[in-house]
Motif scaffolding. Sequence first.
Motif, PDB file in Angstrom:
ATOM      1  N   SER A 279     -12.323  32.627 -26.326  1.00 50.96           N
ATOM      2  CA  SER A 279     -13.169  31.529 -26.803  1.00 50.96           C
ATOM      3  C   SER A 279     -14.329  32.031 -27.646  1.00 50.96           C
ATOM      4  N   GLY A 280     -14.806  33.245 -27.380  1.00 54.04           N
ATOM      5  CA  GLY A 280     -15.939  33.797 -28.110  1.00 54.04           C
ATOM      6  C   GLY A 280     -17.285  33.285 -27.633  1.00 54.04           C
ATOM      7  N   ASN A 281     -17.301  32.439 -26.609  1.00 50.42           N
ATOM      8  CA  ASN A 281     -18.565  31.871 -26.133  1.00 50.42           C
ATOM      9  C   ASN A 281     -19.344  32.837 -25.249  1.00 50.42           C
ATOM     10  N   LEU A 282     -18.618  33.639 -24.449  1.00 48.27           N
ATOM     11  CA  LEU A 282     -19.261  34.572 -23.531  1.00 48.27           C
ATOM     12  C   LEU A 282     -19.275  35.977 -24.117  1.00 48.27           C
ATOM     13  N   ILE A 283     -20.404  36.673 -23.928  1.00 44.32           N
ATOM     14  CA  ILE A 283     -20.565  38.050 -24.379  1.00 44.32           C
ATOM     15  C   ILE A 283     -21.079  38.882 -23.202  1.00 44.32           C
ATOM     16  N   TYR A 284     -20.478  40.069 -23.003  1.00 46.82           N
ATOM     17  CA  TYR A 284     -20.970  41.019 -22.015  1.00 46.82           C
ATOM     18  C   TYR A 284     -21.715  42.138 -22.732  1.00 46.82           C
ATOM     19  N   SER A 285     -22.786  42.632 -22.105  1.00 45.22           N
ATOM     20  CA  SER A 285     -23.528  43.739 -22.692  1.00 45.22           C
ATOM     21  C   SER A 285     -23.931  44.728 -21.606  1.00 45.22           C
ATOM     22  N   GLY A 286     -24.088  45.998 -22.000  1.00 42.82           N
ATOM     23  CA  GLY A 286     -24.549  47.044 -21.091  1.00 42.82           C
ATOM     24  C   GLY A 286     -25.573  47.899 -21.792  1.00 42.82           C
ATOM     25  N   SER A 287     -26.591  48.350 -21.048  1.00 46.93           N
ATOM     26  CA  SER A 287     -27.746  48.993 -21.676  1.00 46.93           C
ATOM     27  C   SER A 287     -28.234  50.188 -20.885  1.00 46.93           C
ATOM     28  N   ASP A 288     -29.108  50.950 -21.513  1.00 48.97           N
ATOM     29  CA  ASP A 288     -29.767  52.056 -20.834  1.00 48.97           C
ATOM     30  C   ASP A 288     -30.803  51.583 -19.823  1.00 48.97           C
ATOM     31  N   ASP A 289     -31.023  50.274 -19.725  1.00 50.61           N
ATOM     32  CA  ASP A 289     -31.900  49.763 -18.669  1.00 50.61           C
ATOM     33  C   ASP A 289     -31.144  49.559 -17.360  1.00 50.61           C
ATOM     34  N   ASN A 290     -29.898  50.063 -17.299  1.00 52.35           N
ATOM     35  CA  ASN A 290     -29.048  50.052 -16.105  1.00 52.35           C
ATOM     36  C   ASN A 290     -28.405  48.697 -15.815  1.00 52.35           C
ATOM     37  N   LEU A 291     -28.622  47.712 -16.664  1.00 54.95           N
ATOM     38  CA  LEU A 291     -28.146  46.362 -16.380  1.00 54.95           C
ATOM     39  C   LEU A 291     -26.943  45.979 -17.228  1.00 54.95           C
ATOM     40  N   CYS A 292     -26.048  45.204 -16.626  1.00 55.92           N
ATOM     41  CA  CYS A 292     -25.034  44.460 -17.367  1.00 55.92           C
ATOM     42  C   CYS A 292     -25.505  43.013 -17.428  1.00 55.92           C
ATOM     43  N   LYS A 293     -25.314  42.378 -18.575  1.00 53.70           N
ATOM     44  CA  LYS A 293     -25.743  40.994 -18.721  1.00 53.70           C
ATOM     45  C   LYS A 293     -24.619  40.153 -19.314  1.00 53.70           C
ATOM     46  N   VAL A 294     -24.667  38.880 -18.964  1.00 57.19           N
ATOM     47  CA  VAL A 294     -23.701  37.907 -19.459  1.00 57.19           C
ATOM     48  C   VAL A 294     -24.455  36.888 -20.297  1.00 57.19           C
ATOM     49  N   TRP A 295     -23.934  36.618 -21.512  1.00 63.31           N
ATOM     50  CA  TRP A 295     -24.585  35.701 -22.435  1.00 63.31           C
ATOM     51  C   TRP A 295     -23.631  34.567 -22.770  1.00 63.31           C
ATOM     52  N   GLU A 315     -27.908  54.482 -13.472  1.00 69.69           N
ATOM     53  CA  GLU A 315     -28.285  55.019 -14.775  1.00 69.69           C
ATOM     54  C   GLU A 315     -27.758  54.068 -15.851  1.00 69.69           C
ATOM     55  N   GLY A 316     -28.017  54.441 -17.102  1.00 69.55           N
ATOM     56  CA  GLY A 316     -27.609  53.606 -18.215  1.00 69.55           C
ATOM     57  C   GLY A 316     -26.112  53.385 -18.280  1.00 69.55           C
ATOM     58  N   ILE A 317     -25.712  52.308 -18.949  1.00 73.44           N
ATOM     59  CA  ILE A 317     -24.309  51.915 -19.065  1.00 73.44           C
ATOM     60  C   ILE A 317     -23.805  52.272 -20.453  1.00 73.44           C
ATOM     61  N   THR A 318     -22.662  52.945 -20.516  1.00 77.07           N
ATOM     62  CA  THR A 318     -22.134  53.439 -21.785  1.00 77.07           C
ATOM     63  C   THR A 318     -21.018  52.582 -22.358  1.00 77.07           C
ATOM     64  N   PHE A 319     -20.321  51.827 -21.501  1.00 73.52           N
ATOM     65  CA  PHE A 319     -19.174  51.075 -22.005  1.00 73.52           C
ATOM     66  C   PHE A 319     -18.853  49.927 -21.063  1.00 73.52           C
ATOM     67  N   VAL A 320     -18.469  48.775 -21.624  1.00 76.19           N
ATOM     68  CA  VAL A 320     -17.932  47.668 -20.839  1.00 76.19           C
ATOM     69  C   VAL A 320     -16.630  47.202 -21.486  1.00 76.19           C
ATOM     70  N   ASP A 321     -15.731  46.707 -20.669  1.00 71.24           N
ATOM     71  CA  ASP A 321     -14.451  46.206 -21.170  1.00 71.24           C
ATOM     72  C   ASP A 321     -14.059  44.998 -20.335  1.00 71.24           C
ATOM     73  N   SER A 322     -13.659  43.920 -21.001  1.00 68.61           N
ATOM     74  CA  SER A 322     -13.344  42.673 -20.323  1.00 68.61           C
ATOM     75  C   SER A 322     -11.875  42.581 -19.956  1.00 68.61           C
ATOM     76  N   ARG A 323     -11.612  41.907 -18.858  1.00 70.86           N
ATOM     77  CA  ARG A 323     -10.233  41.612 -18.493  1.00 70.86           C
ATOM     78  C   ARG A 323      -9.660  40.542 -19.415  1.00 70.86           C
ATOM     79  N   GLY A 324     -10.543  39.812 -20.095  1.00 68.64           N
ATOM     80  CA  GLY A 324     -10.110  38.798 -21.028  1.00 68.64           C
ATOM     81  C   GLY A 324     -10.008  37.403 -20.439  1.00 68.64           C
ATOM     82  N   ASP A 325     -10.430  37.259 -19.167  1.00 73.64           N
ATOM     83  CA  ASP A 325     -10.324  35.971 -18.488  1.00 73.64           C
ATOM     84  C   ASP A 325     -11.670  35.284 -18.320  1.00 73.64           C
TER      85      ASP A 325
END
Length: 457
Positions: A279-295, A315-325
């Motif tokens: 859908s493109g509506n949801l975005i996942y992000s990961g940062s050096d602030d140790n958090l994953c966020k959903v937008w 510690e910081g997050i280097t990569f995220v990958d979605s299951r696609g669901d």
Amino acid sequence: MYFAGGIAVDDMGYAMSRLDTESDLFDDGNDITEAGSSNRTDEPLRKVDDEIAQLTNISSGPPGGLCQFMPGKQQLPVSPVRMLAGREGNFSGRGRFSSADCCHMLSRYLPVHGPWLVDQTTSRAYVSQFSADGSLFVAGFQGSNIRIYDVDKGWKVQKNILAKSLRWTVTDTSLSPDQRHLVYTSISPIVHIVNVGSATIESHANVTEIHEGLDFISDEYRGYSFGIFSVKFSTDGRELVAGSSDDSIYVYDLEANKLSLRIVAHTADVNTVTFADESGNLIYSGSDDNLCKVWDRRCFIAKDKPAGVLMGHLEGITFVDSRGDGRYFISNGKDQTIKLWDIRKMSSDTSCNLEFRNHEWDYRWMDYPPKARDLKHPCDQSVATYKGHSVTGAQVAVLKHHTSPVRDCSWHPYYPMLVSSSWDGDVVKWEFPATEKHPPLRTRRESGANNTIEGDS
């Protein structure tokens, strides 16, 4: 949290939907009684922590009845011959292999043979990835080279791209869903797009081909410079999402050829971003602030306000990958753990985000400090944590070749094939043994390889 019509709704108004039954996974035909059903309408949904484990167990084996009714020894794993016989006899009632059957079959064919050389350079390999259909493979090297290999034609170089205006290295690449275009990023606010479907093999920026520059600087920050660490195409190929060194997420509209959104998303570098689903509506992000966020682009509660936050990495997050669901994704952290997340467990409170950052070690080549290895985030919201290359079973293989950090490792989407790329400049593939003979690997090193890839059953 409150409950409406048997569906849990959290304080932020997000429905905690019921456990979906995926018919292809339930080979035995047994129904699962769900909390919130007509039999238990006054009870909350059960916790979702065990959902992935349950689905994994269901989807990793053949129908239970196959072992019972097919002739031969009644034991697992079920042989390919018996699986084929069951399919021909339409034992599952589907007339085909289910996803569980396929998983069970492929698990017998581990790519432990090799390595066979794909490419060998004097530059460090930083990023590498298969296309969605596995027909192409992209590798980016420190300096200015990006190479696209045609997997179906003996790994012949389809495109040798000499990138433009790089700062230090290629930080990320992404192929469009139709495989006609590739974007590449660097420590720069300009993302370059290349037509990889053209007949020209040597693609030198603005010499043999035009590498159009997409400007990610918003009008309000004109003249401000930053670098882009991560970029991904949307499923429909119409947008790009990027994470940057200025703590922000950017969305670029390719059809309008302009930046459509900037979110000040984190308090440190945004190392990784991805669209959650088609859908493109949801975005996942990961940062050096140790958090994953959903937008959620449909309902920004306030400017730069996420739909939810997920804590657990130290510690910081280097990569995220979605299951696609639009529910599950995984993340890799500098604390040398991989975490599985269910966004239905996200919260809006980040007051518990404790930073355990240790500045005496380098995550790229050092083991996580022993004194921090067993620490657990007091507000860990992850469904599961994987560390030490030990997940659900015994180690089944160690692939030895590289002499420098393995920077990327990619599974072919369909074949039992694995490709690893390293700072030693080598890109090599590992396969299940075939009937044809592979030429021996010509390597610069005769011994001393101590950087390995480890696998678990």
